[in-house]
Scaffold this motif. Structure first.
Motif, PDB file in Angstrom:
ATOM      1  N   GLU A 108       9.481  43.836  43.797  1.00  0.00           N
ATOM      2  CA  GLU A 108       9.204  42.960  42.663  1.00  0.00           C
ATOM      3  C   GLU A 108       8.353  43.685  41.629  1.00  0.00           C
ATOM      4  OE1 GLU A 108       7.591  38.437  41.936  1.00  0.00           O
ATOM      5  OE2 GLU A 108       6.869  39.595  43.618  1.00  0.00           O
ATOM      6  N   ARG A 112      16.370  28.198  44.897  1.00  0.00           N
ATOM      7  CA  ARG A 112      16.262  29.653  44.766  1.00  0.00           C
ATOM      8  C   ARG A 112      14.794  30.072  44.713  1.00  0.00           C
ATOM      9  NH1 ARG A 112      19.664  32.264  40.072  1.00  0.00           N
ATOM     10  NH2 ARG A 112      21.241  32.313  41.694  1.00  0.00           N
ATOM     11  N   CYS A 123      12.323  32.222  47.395  1.00  0.00           N
ATOM     12  CA  CYS A 123      11.557  33.416  47.020  1.00  0.00           C
ATOM     13  C   CYS A 123      10.078  33.245  47.328  1.00  0.00           C
ATOM     14  CB  CYS A 123      11.737  33.711  45.531  1.00  0.00           C
ATOM     15  SG  CYS A 123      13.403  34.232  45.105  1.00  0.00           S
TER      16      CYS A 123
END
Ligand code: ATP
Ligand code: MG
Length: 181
Positions: free
Chosen positions: A3, A32, A36
């Motif tokens: 990330e 979603r 995460c």
């Protein structure tokens, strides 16, 4: 994929237009985000009297994905005057939404059907815009509902207008469980 935190920023998204898919697209994005590792708050303004399947599905996911119905559901509009009690409930709902967004406790806050509350004149779009401008910079927000206000569209990063090509309803097919609610 690693990330890149330097490029992370909170977005304002709007799902609007007359076609089906505004709320369910927001639910998909929320799922979603939750996947995460984000904390998601899904607030439903002006919900109908139906019991939506997503309430049970999300209810089972624990404290990092919370869904809440605000207000008292069906609101009479058009013709008859809006009941002052509904206006009060929308304002109360907005106060809760505003506090949640500004708290920074949630990575994504969805304000489902808030565009209807604004277009029915029950909520001032300037108040909403002001809170969105002040929010912590990492907080993502999704607004749904037809007739998104131009001020909010202007402020948003990503705006999607659902276009109705056809809908089963036009053939007289009633709302189907699992698809419509
Ligand atoms: P969904 O919740 O299925 O994503 P939506 O959020 O885009 O739909 P709303 O305006 O919130 O649509 O309407 C909610 C309900 O009305 C849903 O049951 C939806 O299936 C139904 N609906 C949506 N669009 C239409 C349409 N064009 N004609 C008739 N019914 C519709
Ligand atoms: Mg909807």
């Amino acid at each position: 994929m690693t990330e890149d935190t330097s490029s992370r920023r909170g977005l304002l998204l709007i799902n609007t237009g007359p076609g089906k898919g505004k709320t369910t697209a927001a639910l998909g994005t929320a799922l979603r985000a939750f996947g995460c590792g984000m904390r998601v708050l899904f607030l439903q303004f002006l919900k109908g009297s139906w019991h939506y399947g997503e309430l049970d599905a999300i209810g089972a996911l624990g404290p990092d994905f919370v869904i809440k119905q605000l207000g008292r559901g069906f609101v009479k509009v058009g013709g008859a005057e809006t009941d002052p009690e509904d206006i009060r409930l929308v304002q109360e709902a907005w106060e809760e939404a505003r506090a949640a967004i500004l708290s920074g406790e949630w990575d994504l806050v969805v304000l489902d059907e808030i565009n209807y509350a604004i277009s029915y004149g029950m909520l001032d779009p300037e108040l909403v815009a002001e809170a969105l401008r002040q929010r912590p910079e990492m907080v993502h927000v999704i607004l749904t509902g037809r007739n998104a206000h131009p001020t909010l569209v202007e402020l948003a990063d990503t705006v999607t207008e659902m276009r109705e090509v056809k809908h089963a309803y036009q053939k007289g097919i009633l709302a189907q469980r699992g698809i419509e609610y």
